[in-house]
Enzyme design. Structure first.
Site, mmCIF file in Angstrom:
data_model
loop_
_atom_site.group_PDB
_atom_site.id
_atom_site.type_symbol
_atom_site.label_atom_id
_atom_site.label_comp_id
_atom_site.label_asym_id
_atom_site.label_seq_id
_atom_site.Cartn_x
_atom_site.Cartn_y
_atom_site.Cartn_z
ATOM 1 N N HIS A 1 43.639 36.725 33.559
ATOM 2 C CA HIS A 1 43.597 36.928 35.003
ATOM 3 C C HIS A 1 43.695 35.625 35.770
ATOM 4 O O HIS A 1 43.224 35.512 36.893
ATOM 5 C CB HIS A 1 42.324 37.657 35.413
ATOM 6 N N HIS B 1 50.098 41.809 34.372
ATOM 7 C CA HIS B 1 50.115 41.604 32.923
ATOM 8 C C HIS B 1 51.341 42.232 32.289
ATOM 9 O O HIS B 1 51.368 42.480 31.088
ATOM 10 C CB HIS B 1 48.867 42.221 32.284
#
Ligand SMILES: Nc1ncnc2c1ncn2[C@@H]1O[C@H](COP(=O)(O)OP(=O)(O)O)[C@@H](O)[C@H]1O
Ligand SMILES: Nc1ncnc2c1ncn2[C@@H]1O[C@H](COP(=O)(O)OP(=O)(O)O)[C@@H](O)[C@H]1O
Ligand SMILES: [Mg+2]
Ligand SMILES: [Mg+2]
Ligand SMILES: [Mg+2]
Ligand SMILES: [Mg+2]
Lengths: 333, 210, 333, 210
Positions: A219, A57
């Site tokens: 995700h 991320h």
């Protein structure tokens, strides 16, 4: 799968090492277990802020370590929350005695691992408060699920709670500010393409050339539903509507508008989305007082974006404006 | 066949082997309704367990499971790490210092493990999680042990078969816990990765005794 | 082609509009012809800095408009240099009377259009100097071609020349600093995937799953040659070697290391490249005194990166460190 | 057939039509050895020329070409904008205020255009640029006019055919100017987009007279 990596197993280690070298003025990297701290941690008298989660991320979370934001970041494997034996020493390193706030995105894994670490830290005499971020309006019926996910709002919680800690707020006050941000922010995302997790070696889902996933998390998981491709204005409207109605934005509200790229979308496209979102907000009579546009909480090379709206009050605006000096967010310093 | 520490270590070794062998399969299951990491996480975790076992060989089954629990906690991460960690820790506690695991003890350990997972994860039966494999496994083991079976293999087999059936039974369910729950109805039609890995671990227990 | 756009023909207009709205504290956007100026342009007594080029390289150039960097940016159509009728008014808007430096990447189109605009501006009484950026070592035999392209080094020229202008250097001095940066920087890039120009609707070249293009520019053009995929360290070595030997980096040199993403590559991978590049430089005895890692000069959603090395001296380092406040680069303010 | 302002406007209209029709083809040529924008740039430029022509109808061929030049300069961008802009400007200057273009004047205009491109772009014949189409076109027109042909069509045809042959002849060349030059040897085997668009523009001149 083509990636600028050496080995799926060493991606996180090598990337965090490189990060530490490139920003050696700002951070220190601990390697076994791996975590990143502010160079001058613990900062005497200041409440410590620790966040973490799966890698992939970036710049979240290590990119937000520094003055005015996080004291420590704990990167897990790609898309896998870190373990208590990483979170605990990071928490200890961030603790100056004033206690530590854990900023945790609401995923079962993150919650459980941070929970254990907090318990262990308390056992070592550290006061820990946890701010759970769950701003994703894509998750419906959250009573019957693991609840809403923490997504884009996390960046705003980290910045604003970080500023509160920096100005000297005590442990409960910093946690309260973090929770206030969380309860005033909503987010929704879209994927135009999937991402490829290095160890998996293939895209996290299959999407046709004319389809997009609405309501994705960060995700690489598929979204809430799949629709035919639309233009930027149409997609923006689809993301923004649930955000605004869930947050209950009404005329006269002051907001921060955050258009976040998922990692593989050109900045120019994010500004096209921003333009429309600003238009819609103006039509509703809301005033966009602050904005943030860029790749701040990503899903590897996924193409797509998320839109977050944070309802501001004078205190939150002031804390947003407060100086920050991290690798990925910097002003006033 | 006695389920002593030798069997326990063999079991854990076969667990590691199973996770390595089924790594891609578990990643694929997680790819469909999660984030493509379950196989990688479990493989990494159990490889670390192997290392630990050879570094400091345990003296009792309980000690072996405790070592496993601690290693999984610190190496797996994600949801599965704390949940499996808790499961193995509770199982270890339930076994205590005993040198051998008799059928009732195995059933007790599985029940303790299951309860630990539920206590941590708050999932109920039917939420499409590993609980859907652990619950029938613990129950089947209890039943087999209650039937007075003294052959540990019978209990191991009962548990493994029930776990496998439980895993298969997650296919049509809509997930209500864990990452798959975000998909809502779209999670139906896919097997839960954690239930699948549970079945593999319990099948390894049978193989270790065979 | 899936893009967050409304219409290939309106991409630049809408994106720049959104940019202007998101950064209305920093910039003003002129719409017909389209160009972006510093909010407070022209800055009294200061030499003006104007750059521009085809769009699709965001944040370049508009993202670098602001205090300490550019006074105006002129975006062309995607990958097409802007026209004199845009460059001229941008130049006039940037001119406070102290003259204007054009920072031009060495492409035939950019050179010709800026040349014409400079001529027209001179006709209107503005002194114009042009700094031509040509840092790309991928272009060999540059005597027999259009010469080396301007790529990653452009960002460094704009930052450092911008700081020189901000401290009050006169027109010739600012241009000289820009040229000094240009002659001390070299760059080379790689593409893992092509990008798709909106109006073309398909990838700018075809690349197999196991191939990469070495020596690409920033316009989605194919590279100098194509090789089988390699790992990050291998690719880094391939890019860095020609950069270092062309620049003649030797032991004791102080350098700035700039790892730039082409737009679609995750930040985490850029740090893996950075790590290796820093290692190689250390092995050569060069000291990495400053670094920059991120997406600063991109090719839409292309995956890949470029590595730039700038040889520093005390003055250049000081100018690099000088405060800057733009949408994409900010420190000290 | 007289090549007056009516013909000139018709020619430019057909140019716009050709650029729209061949937009994708020119993009494709540029995709192979450049940056995929030549067709888009030329189409945008000539659509703008159409608008300008109807906004302020020119009175002479020279005025029409000058309007075209200014519009291309301000709407095309890239390398082609200034180069075509210069070409049309020089052609306009060479035609002056004349109401009609005779064969010699057409040849003169093409030569002026070509010289303008060379002056701006510094490319030589064989560098794989639009110069490779303009040069033979200007020469062929000169030759046809020199042969004393009084039929403008002959000269237009000669120029168009030579430009087309010149464009085709760029295929095997290695580029030495413009964006394609960065490819080195890899530019061989592809037609130069600017030479191709030149051929289309000069073919449109024939069609306008037909
Ligand atoms: N609340 C919960 N209770 C029980 N099991 C859960 C819970 N949440 C997730 N799981 C199990 O964890 C598995 C996913 O593990 P893994 O993929 O390793 O972690 P993550 O979901 O964090 O990526 C699921 O398939 C499910 O069986
Ligand atoms: N120096 C030059 N001299 C003559 N023609 C040139 C030169 N450079 C480029 N060209 C022509 O311009 C064409 C490319 O135009 P275009 O694609 O519109 O611009 P850009 O190359 O800036 O993207 C080439 O095909 C070539 O014919
Ligand atoms: Mg995970
Ligand atoms: Mg998972
Ligand atoms: Mg171009
Ligand atoms: Mg081109």
């Amino acid at each position: 799968m083509k990636k600028l990596i050496n080995d799926p197993k060493s991606v996180v280690d090598e990337s965090v090492q490189g990060f530490g070298q490139a920003h050696s003025d700002l951070v220190s990297v601990n390697s076994d277990p791996i975590f990143v701290t502010r160079k001058d941690a613990p900062v005497s008298g200041k409440v410590g802020l620790v966040s973490g989660g799966g890698s992939g991320h970036e710049p979240l979370h290590a990119g937000f370590v520094g003055k005015g934001m996080l004291d420590a970041a704990v990167p897990g494997a790609v898309f896998t929350s870190p373990t208590p034996d990483q979170i605990l020493p990071a928490t200890l390193a961030a603790n100056s005695g004033a206690g530590v706030v854990h900023i945790v995105k609401n995923y079962t894994g993150d919650v459980l691992n941070f929970e254990t670490a907090a318990e262990l830290a308390e056992g070592e005499g550290v006061n820990v408060r946890t701010v759970l971020v769950n701003d994703d309006v894509a998750v419906e019926d959250s009573l019957y699920t693991a609840g809403r996910r923490g997504v884009g709002g996390t960046v705003l919680v980290e910045k604003i709670a970080g500023a509160a800690a920096e100005r000297g707020d005590d442990l409960d006050a910093v946690a309260a500010i973090g929770e206030r941000v969380n309860s005033n922010v909503r987010t929704m995302g879209v994927a135009l393409t999937a991402c490829t997790v290095p160890h998996a070696g293939k895209p996290s889902f299959d999407l046709a050339e004319d389809e997009i996933e609405i309501g994705i998390g960060i995700h690489g998981e598929p979204g809430r539903h799949r629709i035919p491709m639309e233009n930027a204005d149409g997609i923006t409207d689809r993301l923004l509507e649930p955000v605004l109605s869930d947050l209950g934005v009404t005329s006269g509200d002051k907001v921060l508008l955050f258009v976040n790229g998922m990692g593989g979308t050109p900045l120019s496209e994010l500004y096209i989305v921003y333009r429309r979102a600003a238009q819609v907000l103006a039509d509703r009579g809301a005033a966009v007082e602050r904005s943030l546009v860029g790749n701040y909480i990503t899903s590897l090379e996924m193409q797509g974006c998320s839109i977050s709206v944070l309802r501001l009050d004078d205190e939150l605006t002031g804390l947003w404006d407060a100086p920050v000096h991290t690798a990925a967010l910097r002003w006033g310093l | 066949m006695v389920l002593d520490v030798t069997w326990t270590v063999k079991w854990l070794t076969l667990c590691a082997q199973a996770m390595a062998e089924h790594r891609v399969e578990l990643i694929e299951l997680d790819r469909a309704i999660g984030d493509s990491d379950h196989g990688e996480n479990m493989d990494r975790g159990f490889q670390a367990v192997l290392d630990k076992l050879s570094e400091s060989p345990p003296e009792t089954p309980g000690a072996a499971l405790k070592l496993t629990a601690m290693t999984l906690m610190s190496k797996v991460g994600g949801a599965a790490g704390p949940l499996y960690g808790t499961a193995f820790l509770r199982a270890a506690t339930s076994l205590g210092d005993a040198a051998e695991i008799d059928p009732a003890a195995w059933a007790g350990a599985l029940t303790a493990a299951r309860d630990g997972i539920v206590a941590r994860g708050k999932a109920e039966l039917g939420d499409k999680t590993m609980v859907d494999a652990w619950t029938p496994a613990a129950e089947a083991a209890g039943k087999a042990a209650g039937n007075g079976s003294t052959d540990p293999l019978t209990v191991l087999v009962a548990a493994a078969e029930a776990a496998e059936a439980g895993a298969v039974a997650t296919d049509p369910l809509v997930a209500r816990k864990g990452r798959a729950s975000y998909l809502g109805e779209r999670s139906a039609g896919h097997r839960d990765p954690g239930a699948a890995s549970t079945a593999l671990l319990l099948r390894a227990a049978v193989k270790a005794a065979a």
